[in-house]
Design a protein around this motif. Structure first.
Motif, short mmCIF file in Angstrom:
data_model
loop_
_atom_site.label_atom_id
_atom_site.label_comp_id
_atom_site.label_asym_id
_atom_site.label_seq_id
_atom_site.Cartn_x
_atom_site.Cartn_y
_atom_site.Cartn_z
N ASP A 33 3.81 -3.76 1.96
CA ASP A 33 2.45 -3.27 1.73
C ASP A 33 2.46 -1.75 1.61
O ASP A 33 1.73 -1.17 0.81
N PHE A 34 3.29 -1.11 2.44
CA PHE A 34 3.43 0.35 2.38
C PHE A 34 4.90 0.71 2.58
O PHE A 34 5.62 0.02 3.30
N THR A 40 7.79 12.08 -1.28
CA THR A 40 7.39 11.08 -2.28
C THR A 40 8.04 11.37 -3.64
O THR A 40 8.33 10.45 -4.39
N ARG A 44 10.13 8.48 -5.34
CA ARG A 44 9.55 7.93 -6.57
C ARG A 44 10.64 7.64 -7.61
O ARG A 44 10.58 6.65 -8.34
N LYS A 53 6.68 -1.19 -7.03
CA LYS A 53 5.31 -0.67 -7.21
C LYS A 53 4.58 -0.45 -5.89
O LYS A 53 3.42 -0.08 -5.88
N SER A 54 5.22 -0.74 -4.76
CA SER A 54 4.54 -0.63 -3.46
C SER A 54 4.05 0.80 -3.21
O SER A 54 4.64 1.76 -3.72
N LYS A 55 3.01 0.92 -2.38
CA LYS A 55 2.39 2.24 -2.14
C LYS A 55 3.28 3.11 -1.25
O LYS A 55 3.70 2.69 -0.18
N LEU A 56 3.55 4.34 -1.71
CA LEU A 56 4.35 5.28 -0.93
C LEU A 56 3.45 6.14 -0.05
O LEU A 56 2.44 6.66 -0.52
N LEU A 57 3.81 6.27 1.22
CA LEU A 57 3.08 7.17 2.12
C LEU A 57 4.06 8.21 2.65
O LEU A 57 5.15 7.88 3.09
N HIS A 74 -1.70 -0.85 11.03
CA HIS A 74 -1.29 -1.68 9.89
C HIS A 74 -0.32 -2.78 10.34
O HIS A 74 -0.42 -3.93 9.92
N LYS A 79 0.82 -6.28 8.43
CA LYS A 79 1.29 -5.69 7.17
C LYS A 79 2.82 -5.58 7.23
O LYS A 79 3.40 -5.46 8.30
#
Length: 221
Positions: A33-34, A40, A44, A53-57, A74, A79
């Motif tokens: 999920d994250f 980043t 990337r 495609k998962s969300k980078l934090l 989370h 998650k």
């Protein structure tokens, strides 16, 4: 399509050559999920290469404490979160320990993946004793250098350090002072096109006149 367990995954990323990532690491990163990462921009590139495609934090040493409660929330909400660093294994001279300790405290599942680490890569190629003490980054304060190197020189094993190439010349006199009679291996750009493994007797070390670039991993016999 295997179900992935819920929890925090500690995922090593390549130390240079992107081909060194594992199939399992890619699969879990895709299903996360994250993804908590240091920088980043660096992560990337890895995500784009493997179509993740998962969300980078962003999670680096300056904000990892601040991120803690949100990340734990989370995880409590089932998650899947992956922790990566710019290169190598998170928590080994990289951010991660704070979050891992908190997960242990909160009895949240932590799943480590095996994978790249500059420490074991350098130890494996050294040809020295298989016992090694990993120090982490070479100390920067003079009093720490003197105290720590004196202590490390008494240990009956190889010693492994990380050091920035900009600081290697500053460190050499202290290495020669404390580790006379031993061998040294200096690894740079491991797994990359220009990888180089420099072997010397500690007593023969001279200042480097060219810039070695990047971070070095040093093994002392």
């Amino acid at each position: 399509n295997k179900e992935i367990k819920k929890g925090l995954f500690i995922i090593p990323t390549p130390i240079g050559n992107l081909g060194d990532i594992t199939y399992r690491a890619i699969e879990i990163l895709k299903k996360s999920d994250f993804i908590l990462c240091e920088d980043t921009r660096i992560s990337r590139k890895l995500m784009e290469k493997f179509e993740i495609k998962s969300k980078l934090l962003s999670n680096h040493k300056f904000n990892e404490k601040k991120n803690l409660s949100q990340t734990i929330n989370h995880l409590r909400n089932n998650k899947i979160i992956s922790l990566i660093s710019d290169a190598g294994t998170p928590g080994i001279s990289d951010p991660g320990a704070i979050l891992i300790r908190e997960c242990v405290e909160e009895k949240i599942n932590i799943f480590p993946l095996p994978g790249p680490s500059a420490v074991t890569t350098a130890a494996a190629i050294s040809g020295y004793s298989e016992k090694f003490f990993f120090y982490g980054f070479f100390p920067s304060k003079l009093k720490d250098i003197k105290k720590d190197l004196k202590f490390l020189s008494q240990i009956d094993s190889c010693i492994i350090f990380f050091i920035s190439s900009k600081k290697i010349n500053k460190a050499l006199p202290f290495i020669k002072n404390n580790f006379s009679g031993r061998d040294i291996l200096i690894c740079r750009e491991m797994s990359k096109f220009y990888e180089e493994y420099l072997r010397y007797k500690v007593d023969d070390l001279k200042l480097f006149d060219e810039d070695l670039k990047g971070e070095l991993t040093i093994v002392i016999s």
